[in-house]
Scaffold this motif. Structure first.
Motif, short mmCIF file in Angstrom:
data_model
loop_
_atom_site.label_atom_id
_atom_site.label_comp_id
_atom_site.label_asym_id
_atom_site.label_seq_id
_atom_site.Cartn_x
_atom_site.Cartn_y
_atom_site.Cartn_z
N PRO A 109 0.83 -1.21 0.00
CA PRO A 109 0.00 0.00 0.00
C PRO A 109 0.86 1.26 0.00
CG PRO A 109 -0.79 -1.59 1.62
CD PRO A 109 0.52 -2.10 1.13
N SER A 110 0.35 2.31 -0.57
CA SER A 110 1.13 3.55 -0.70
C SER A 110 1.53 4.11 0.67
CB SER A 110 0.32 4.60 -1.47
OG SER A 110 -0.91 4.88 -0.81
N LYS A 111 0.72 3.90 1.70
CA LYS A 111 1.06 4.41 3.02
C LYS A 111 2.25 3.69 3.63
CE LYS A 111 -3.55 6.07 4.26
NZ LYS A 111 -4.68 5.97 5.23
N GLN A 112 2.51 2.45 3.17
CA GLN A 112 3.68 1.74 3.65
C GLN A 112 4.91 2.03 2.79
OE1 GLN A 112 3.07 -2.43 4.38
NE2 GLN A 112 1.01 -2.13 5.17
N LEU A 113 4.71 2.35 1.52
CA LEU A 113 5.84 2.75 0.69
C LEU A 113 6.41 4.08 1.16
CD1 LEU A 113 4.68 1.82 -2.94
CD2 LEU A 113 6.55 0.81 -1.64
N ILE A 114 5.52 5.02 1.43
CA ILE A 114 5.93 6.33 1.95
C ILE A 114 5.11 6.59 3.19
CG2 ILE A 114 6.12 8.79 1.46
CD1 ILE A 114 6.23 8.14 -1.49
N GLY A 115 5.75 6.58 4.35
CA GLY A 115 5.05 6.73 5.62
C GLY A 115 4.34 8.06 5.75
N PRO A 116 3.31 8.11 6.59
CA PRO A 116 2.56 9.37 6.77
C PRO A 116 3.42 10.51 7.31
CG PRO A 116 1.36 7.48 7.69
CD PRO A 116 2.74 7.00 7.36
N LYS A 117 4.48 10.17 8.07
CA LYS A 117 5.33 11.20 8.67
C LYS A 117 6.53 11.55 7.79
CE LYS A 117 4.11 9.97 13.42
NZ LYS A 117 4.64 9.55 14.76
N ALA A 118 6.64 10.93 6.63
CA ALA A 118 7.77 11.20 5.75
C ALA A 118 7.69 12.63 5.21
CB ALA A 118 7.79 10.20 4.60
N LYS A 119 8.86 13.23 4.97
CA LYS A 119 8.89 14.60 4.45
C LYS A 119 8.28 14.70 3.06
CE LYS A 119 12.96 16.02 7.11
NZ LYS A 119 14.34 16.56 7.03
N LEU A 120 8.34 13.59 2.33
CA LEU A 120 7.77 13.60 0.98
C LEU A 120 6.26 13.81 1.00
CD1 LEU A 120 8.51 13.25 -2.02
CD2 LEU A 120 8.09 10.80 -1.75
N VAL B 195 3.38 14.89 -6.89
CA VAL B 195 4.76 14.45 -6.65
C VAL B 195 4.77 13.11 -5.92
CG1 VAL B 195 6.92 15.00 -5.46
CG2 VAL B 195 5.67 16.79 -6.66
N VAL B 196 3.92 12.98 -4.92
CA VAL B 196 3.85 11.72 -4.15
C VAL B 196 3.42 10.57 -5.06
CG1 VAL B 196 2.71 10.54 -2.25
CG2 VAL B 196 3.42 12.92 -1.99
N ARG B 197 2.41 10.81 -5.90
CA ARG B 197 1.94 9.75 -6.81
C ARG B 197 3.04 9.36 -7.80
NH1 ARG B 197 -2.69 13.20 -7.30
NH2 ARG B 197 -4.39 12.54 -5.92
N THR B 198 3.79 10.36 -8.29
CA THR B 198 4.87 10.07 -9.25
C THR B 198 5.95 9.22 -8.61
OG1 THR B 198 4.44 12.17 -10.38
CG2 THR B 198 6.55 11.10 -10.79
N VAL B 199 6.33 9.56 -7.39
CA VAL B 199 7.36 8.79 -6.69
C VAL B 199 6.89 7.36 -6.42
CG1 VAL B 199 8.71 8.61 -4.57
CG2 VAL B 199 8.42 10.83 -5.67
N ILE B 200 5.65 7.21 -5.98
CA ILE B 200 5.10 5.88 -5.71
C ILE B 200 5.05 5.05 -7.00
CG2 ILE B 200 3.02 4.63 -5.04
CD1 ILE B 200 2.49 6.80 -2.98
#
Length: 206
Positions: A80-91, A98-103
Protein backbone atom coordinates in the motif's frame (compact mmCIF):
# COMPACT_ATOMS: atom_id res chain seq x y z
CA UNK A 1 -24.43 -9.37 52.00
CA UNK A 2 -23.69 -6.62 54.55
CA UNK A 3 -20.81 -7.31 56.85
CA UNK A 4 -19.30 -9.95 54.62
CA UNK A 5 -15.64 -9.39 53.93
CA UNK A 6 -14.33 -9.60 50.41
CA UNK A 7 -11.95 -12.56 50.05
CA UNK A 8 -8.34 -11.58 49.60
CA UNK A 9 -6.69 -12.46 46.34
CA UNK A 10 -3.90 -14.94 46.49
CA UNK A 11 -0.36 -14.10 45.48
CA UNK A 12 -0.65 -16.24 42.38
CA UNK A 13 -3.66 -14.16 41.26
CA UNK A 14 -1.87 -10.87 41.87
CA UNK A 15 1.20 -11.87 39.85
CA UNK A 16 1.16 -11.58 36.06
CA UNK A 17 1.23 -14.77 34.01
CA UNK A 18 4.94 -14.32 33.34
CA UNK A 19 7.47 -11.95 34.82
CA UNK A 20 11.10 -11.72 33.77
CA UNK A 21 13.70 -12.58 36.33
CA UNK A 22 15.99 -9.98 37.82
CA UNK A 23 18.45 -8.87 35.17
CA UNK A 24 16.45 -10.57 32.39
CA UNK A 25 14.77 -8.44 29.75
CA UNK A 26 11.38 -9.33 28.32
CA UNK A 27 11.67 -10.52 24.74
CA UNK A 28 9.48 -8.65 22.30
CA UNK A 29 8.44 -9.73 18.81
CA UNK A 30 11.17 -9.89 16.18
CA UNK A 31 11.17 -6.78 14.00
CA UNK A 32 10.68 -7.07 10.21
CA UNK A 33 14.14 -5.58 9.70
CA UNK A 34 15.72 -8.35 11.77
CA UNK A 35 13.82 -11.01 9.84
CA UNK A 36 14.95 -9.49 6.55
CA UNK A 37 18.56 -9.41 7.71
CA UNK A 38 18.38 -13.05 8.78
CA UNK A 39 16.87 -14.01 5.41
CA UNK A 40 19.69 -12.26 3.54
CA UNK A 41 22.40 -13.88 5.67
CA UNK A 42 20.90 -17.37 5.30
CA UNK A 43 22.50 -18.08 1.86
CA UNK A 44 25.97 -17.41 3.27
CA UNK A 45 25.25 -19.77 6.16
CA UNK A 46 24.19 -22.47 3.69
CA UNK A 47 27.49 -22.15 1.84
CA UNK A 48 29.45 -22.31 5.10
CA UNK A 49 27.48 -25.39 6.21
CA UNK A 50 28.35 -27.26 3.00
CA UNK A 51 31.86 -25.80 2.84
CA UNK A 52 32.61 -22.76 0.71
CA UNK A 53 34.54 -24.87 -1.81
CA UNK A 54 31.56 -27.20 -2.34
CA UNK A 55 29.37 -26.60 -5.39
CA UNK A 56 26.30 -28.15 -3.75
CA UNK A 57 25.95 -25.48 -1.09
CA UNK A 58 26.36 -22.66 -3.58
CA UNK A 59 23.80 -24.29 -5.88
CA UNK A 60 21.22 -24.24 -3.06
CA UNK A 61 22.10 -20.72 -1.87
CA UNK A 62 21.92 -19.17 -5.36
CA UNK A 63 18.44 -20.60 -5.95
CA UNK A 64 17.35 -19.39 -2.51
CA UNK A 65 18.71 -15.92 -3.25
CA UNK A 66 16.94 -15.55 -6.60
CA UNK A 67 13.63 -16.70 -5.09
CA UNK A 68 14.00 -14.44 -2.05
CA UNK A 69 14.81 -11.31 -4.06
CA UNK A 70 11.98 -12.03 -6.47
CA UNK A 71 9.45 -12.40 -3.66
CA UNK A 72 10.70 -9.23 -1.97
CA UNK A 73 10.42 -7.30 -5.22
CA UNK A 74 6.84 -8.52 -5.79
CA UNK A 75 5.97 -7.72 -2.19
CA UNK A 76 7.41 -4.21 -2.55
CA UNK A 77 5.50 -3.64 -5.80
CA UNK A 78 2.10 -4.38 -4.23
CA UNK A 79 2.61 -2.62 -0.90
CA UNK A 80 0.00 0.00 0.00
CA UNK A 81 1.13 3.55 -0.70
CA UNK A 82 1.06 4.41 3.02
CA UNK A 83 3.68 1.74 3.65
CA UNK A 84 5.84 2.75 0.69
CA UNK A 85 5.93 6.33 1.95
CA UNK A 86 5.05 6.73 5.62
CA UNK A 87 2.56 9.37 6.77
CA UNK A 88 5.33 11.20 8.67
CA UNK A 89 7.77 11.20 5.75
CA UNK A 90 8.89 14.60 4.45
CA UNK A 91 7.77 13.60 0.98
CA UNK A 92 4.16 13.58 2.22
CA UNK A 93 4.42 17.35 2.74
CA UNK A 94 4.80 17.87 -1.00
CA UNK A 95 1.98 17.96 -3.54
CA UNK A 96 -0.12 14.89 -4.27
CA UNK A 97 1.17 14.73 -7.86
CA UNK A 98 4.76 14.45 -6.65
CA UNK A 99 3.85 11.72 -4.15
CA UNK A 100 1.94 9.75 -6.81
CA UNK A 101 4.87 10.07 -9.25
CA UNK A 102 7.36 8.79 -6.69
CA UNK A 103 5.10 5.88 -5.71
CA UNK A 104 4.60 4.98 -9.38
CA UNK A 105 8.36 5.05 -9.95
CA UNK A 106 9.00 2.81 -6.93
CA UNK A 107 6.38 0.30 -8.03
CA UNK A 108 7.76 0.24 -11.59
CA UNK A 109 11.31 -0.31 -10.33
CA UNK A 110 10.18 -3.13 -8.02
CA UNK A 111 8.19 -4.73 -10.83
CA UNK A 112 11.19 -4.55 -13.20
CA UNK A 113 13.38 -6.16 -10.54
CA UNK A 114 10.79 -8.89 -10.01
CA UNK A 115 10.73 -9.65 -13.76
CA UNK A 116 14.53 -9.79 -13.88
CA UNK A 117 14.65 -12.13 -10.89
CA UNK A 118 11.96 -14.26 -12.47
CA UNK A 119 14.01 -14.77 -15.65
CA UNK A 120 17.12 -15.45 -13.56
CA UNK A 121 15.23 -18.09 -11.60
CA UNK A 122 13.99 -19.71 -14.83
CA UNK A 123 17.56 -19.98 -16.17
CA UNK A 124 18.67 -21.35 -12.81
CA UNK A 125 15.95 -24.03 -12.83
CA UNK A 126 16.94 -25.06 -16.34
CA UNK A 127 20.54 -25.48 -15.19
CA UNK A 128 19.39 -27.52 -12.21
CA UNK A 129 17.30 -29.71 -14.51
CA UNK A 130 20.38 -30.37 -16.66
CA UNK A 131 22.36 -31.35 -13.55
CA UNK A 132 19.64 -33.74 -12.39
CA UNK A 133 19.18 -35.39 -15.79
CA UNK A 134 22.87 -35.66 -16.71
CA UNK A 135 24.02 -36.27 -13.10
CA UNK A 136 27.02 -34.03 -13.56
CA UNK A 137 27.95 -30.36 -13.36
CA UNK A 138 29.52 -28.60 -16.31
CA UNK A 139 33.25 -28.13 -15.78
CA UNK A 140 35.37 -25.58 -17.63
CA UNK A 141 38.95 -24.36 -17.44
CA UNK A 142 39.62 -20.68 -17.95
CA UNK A 143 42.00 -17.83 -17.33
CA UNK A 144 40.86 -15.16 -14.86
CA UNK A 145 41.53 -11.77 -16.40
CA UNK A 146 39.82 -9.48 -13.87
CA UNK A 147 37.57 -9.50 -10.81
CA UNK A 148 35.00 -6.77 -10.14
CA UNK A 149 32.56 -6.12 -7.30
CA UNK A 150 30.31 -3.31 -6.21
CA UNK A 151 30.47 -1.17 -3.11
CA UNK A 152 27.26 -2.73 -1.74
CA UNK A 153 27.64 -6.28 -3.07
CA UNK A 154 31.31 -7.01 -2.29
CA UNK A 155 30.33 -9.34 0.56
CA UNK A 156 28.13 -11.61 -1.55
CA UNK A 157 28.86 -11.16 -5.28
CA UNK A 158 31.91 -10.94 -7.52
CA UNK A 159 32.02 -10.59 -11.30
CA UNK A 160 34.77 -12.87 -12.59
CA UNK A 161 35.89 -12.32 -16.16
CA UNK A 162 37.14 -15.57 -17.64
CA UNK A 163 38.85 -16.23 -20.93
CA UNK A 164 37.92 -19.66 -22.26
CA UNK A 165 38.52 -20.96 -25.79
CA UNK A 166 39.56 -17.52 -26.98
CA UNK A 167 36.36 -15.80 -25.76
CA UNK A 168 35.98 -13.50 -22.77
CA UNK A 169 32.92 -14.05 -20.57
CA UNK A 170 31.59 -12.65 -17.33
CA UNK A 171 30.61 -15.15 -14.62
CA UNK A 172 28.95 -14.41 -11.29
CA UNK A 173 30.41 -15.83 -8.10
CA UNK A 174 28.27 -15.70 -4.98
CA UNK A 175 29.32 -16.07 -1.34
CA UNK A 176 33.01 -16.83 -1.86
CA UNK A 177 34.96 -15.43 1.11
CA UNK A 178 38.52 -16.06 -0.06
CA UNK A 179 40.56 -14.12 -2.57
CA UNK A 180 40.82 -15.12 -6.24
CA UNK A 181 44.08 -14.55 -8.07
CA UNK A 182 43.90 -12.59 -11.28
CA UNK A 183 45.92 -13.73 -14.33
CA UNK A 184 45.63 -17.32 -13.12
CA UNK A 185 44.03 -20.47 -14.51
CA UNK A 186 41.11 -22.07 -12.68
CA UNK A 187 38.99 -25.18 -13.04
CA UNK A 188 35.37 -24.32 -12.33
CA UNK A 189 31.95 -25.91 -11.95
CA UNK A 190 29.48 -23.53 -13.61
CA UNK A 191 25.82 -23.04 -14.45
CA UNK A 192 26.07 -22.17 -18.17
CA UNK A 193 22.66 -20.50 -18.62
CA UNK A 194 22.91 -18.54 -15.38
CA UNK A 195 26.63 -17.78 -15.98
CA UNK A 196 27.23 -18.59 -12.33
CA UNK A 197 30.30 -20.19 -10.79
CA UNK A 198 29.49 -22.92 -8.27
CA UNK A 199 33.05 -23.80 -7.28
CA UNK A 200 36.55 -23.15 -8.53
CA UNK A 201 40.04 -24.47 -7.93
CA UNK A 202 43.26 -22.92 -9.03
CA UNK A 203 45.28 -24.95 -11.51
CA UNK A 204 48.79 -25.84 -10.34
CA UNK A 205 51.41 -23.50 -11.70
CA UNK A 206 53.52 -24.88 -14.46
Amino acid sequence: MLGRKKPKSTKSEDRPYWTPRIGQKARGPISPRSRLLAALIAPYLIVIAFGYRSWEGRLVSVGYLWALLGLLAVRFAVLPSKQLIGPKAKLRQMSDNVVRTVILFLRAAALALAVFMGFSLIFYLQDVYDIVTSRQVKTITGHVTSIQYGALTWWCLKDVWMQTDGSLKDYQLFFYPTRIQENSDYVMHVLPRSTTILSLERCPSR
